[in-house]
Design an enzyme around this catalytic site. Structure first.
Site, mmCIF file in Angstrom:
data_model
loop_
_atom_site.group_PDB
_atom_site.id
_atom_site.type_symbol
_atom_site.label_atom_id
_atom_site.label_comp_id
_atom_site.label_asym_id
_atom_site.label_seq_id
_atom_site.Cartn_x
_atom_site.Cartn_y
_atom_site.Cartn_z
ATOM 1 N N ASP A 26 -45.582 14.476 36.802
ATOM 2 C CA ASP A 26 -44.355 13.854 37.288
ATOM 3 C C ASP A 26 -44.108 14.343 38.721
ATOM 4 O O ASP A 26 -44.983 14.212 39.565
ATOM 5 C CB ASP A 26 -43.209 14.173 36.317
ATOM 6 C CG ASP A 26 -41.885 13.514 36.665
ATOM 7 O OD1 ASP A 26 -41.708 12.324 36.351
ATOM 8 O OD2 ASP A 26 -41.021 14.196 37.250
ATOM 9 N N HIS B 224 -44.463 9.015 29.004
ATOM 10 C CA HIS B 224 -44.386 9.761 30.258
ATOM 11 C C HIS B 224 -44.671 11.244 30.089
ATOM 12 O O HIS B 224 -45.097 11.900 31.041
ATOM 13 C CB HIS B 224 -43.000 9.570 30.884
ATOM 14 C CG HIS B 224 -42.906 10.108 32.269
ATOM 15 N ND1 HIS B 224 -43.648 9.608 33.321
ATOM 16 C CD2 HIS B 224 -42.166 11.129 32.790
ATOM 17 C CE1 HIS B 224 -43.364 10.284 34.414
ATOM 18 N NE2 HIS B 224 -42.473 11.218 34.118
#
Length: 369
Positions: free
Chosen positions: A120, A346
């Site tokens: 991320d 994610h």
């Protein structure tokens, strides 16, 4: 204020590392018992912490590495950053975050890493560190956020970002980056009506493979019409905050990969610190005030061995249209593999730690010592 114990697996320790570019940095580490091991540095994203690497640290250490995961600037138990909204935003610019990780490597007693891994928002930190100091970071694994290269030199014309804000507003939407750049975002989340633990659980669930609507497809352009295809945790409804956005998607039960204990730890840390330290990273991106730092590297590529891992259900790999193709085609000249992991959204290293560890070791074990 006394800090609550971190619910760590056996073999992972928590400690503070002083004198890291003005920070006293909190780190988790495994494989620390044996001196002289090569260093693997794991960099987390938002709204995560070093704790997000808890499932992969011991297996990586078991392969002979000193594995270190820090709470990055503005996060968790790391101290020394000005995390106020009205504080010194310059400390969160990309070049200073690069200096943080260079400083951490030296403070740990190493001259270089064996590889740096970023997930991320940790991914651009890992990428830029490798771009700027390949002698210290001779291999990189990027996760969930493709790196498309340093920014192009600007000629003084206004950036297009403000146009997209107006275009999205015209169709009743807003981009989460610009929402996260507002002074209200922190209190919206820390004061979520559903409670902070429920907010954390809903946010993680909504972006995971557990939410069945996460079926990502590439976007063709940076336009309101294309960006509106993204789920509302990326391109939000205009008049909703993030707590309102995720509330309808809070699952009734905890997940095996995100237990009640895990949620309790994350919620406890963010209740203590707030989210503003991490949100300031977004403000750097939307303001573009410090792009010139990295424009000096325009046209430069990452030429060290590279790897990309993401969840097959992760919209994040497409939120910047064309970034995945640019990373694989031009930005990284020695890309060894692009892997999309089934059963992960994610949070790939938390949702599918065994597959993530296997891919990392397959890559790392091919690198020269």
């Amino acid at each position: 204020m006394s800090l609550s114990p971190i619910p760590l697996p056996h073999g992972i320790q928590s400690r503070m590392v002083p004198h890291v570019n003005g920070l006293t940095m909190h780190v988790l580490e495994a494989g620390h018992e044996t001196p002289g091991r090569p260093l693997l540095l794991l960099l987390h994203g938002f709204p995560e912490l070093a704790y997000s690497w808890r499932h992969v640290m011991r297996p990586l250490a078991a392969s002979g590495f000193h594995v270190v995961a820090p709470d990055l600037r503005g996060y968790g138990r790391t101290t020394g950053a000005d995390t106020r909204y009205d504080g010194d935003l310059a400390q969160f610019r990309q070049m200073n975050l690069t200096r943080d990780v260079v400083g951490l490597v030296h403070a740990l007693g190493h001259k270089r890493v064996h590889a740096v891994v970023g997930h991320d928002f940790g991914s651009p930190v890992a990428a830029h560190a490798t771009l700027v100091r390949p002698d210290i970071f001779p291999a990189v694994a990027l996760m969930s956020a493709p790196f498309s290269g340093p920014p192009a030199l600007r000629d003084g014309t206004p950036p297009p970002a403000q146009d997209i804000v107006a275009e999205l507003a015209a169709i009743g939407r807003k981009h989460y980056h610009w929402y996260y750049s507002t002074p209200e975002a922190d209190t919206d989340m820390t004061g979520a009506p559903q409670g902070l633990p429920a907010f954390i659980r809903g946010y993680y669930h909504h972006k995971s493979a557990d939410w069945a609507e996460n079926r990502p497809v590439p976007l063709t352009a940076w336009s309101a019409a294309e960006l509106a295809k993204l789920p509302t945790y990326y391109v939000m409804n205009l008049h909703e905050d993030m707590a309102q956005t995720v509330a309808p998607h809070t699952p009734p039960q905890y997940s095996p990969w995100l237990t009640e204990e895990d949620v309790g730890f994350y919620a406890g840390e963010y209740a203590r610190t707030g989210f503003q330290g991490g949100l300031n990273w977004y403000r750097i991106r939307t303001s573009r005030r410090f792009d010139a730092d990295m424009e000096a590297f325009t046209g430069r590529t990452i030429d060290v061995p590279s790897l990309f891992i993401a969840g097959a259900s992760d919209w994040g790999i497409h939120q910047s249209p064309g970034a995945l193709a640019r990373m694989n085609g031009t930005a990284c000249t020695d890309m060894r593999g692009v892997h999309l992991v089934d059963g992960a959204g994610h949070w790939v290293q938390q949702e599918q730690p065994e597959a993530t560890t296997r891919l990392l070791l397959d890559f790392i074990n091919t690198l020269p010592g």
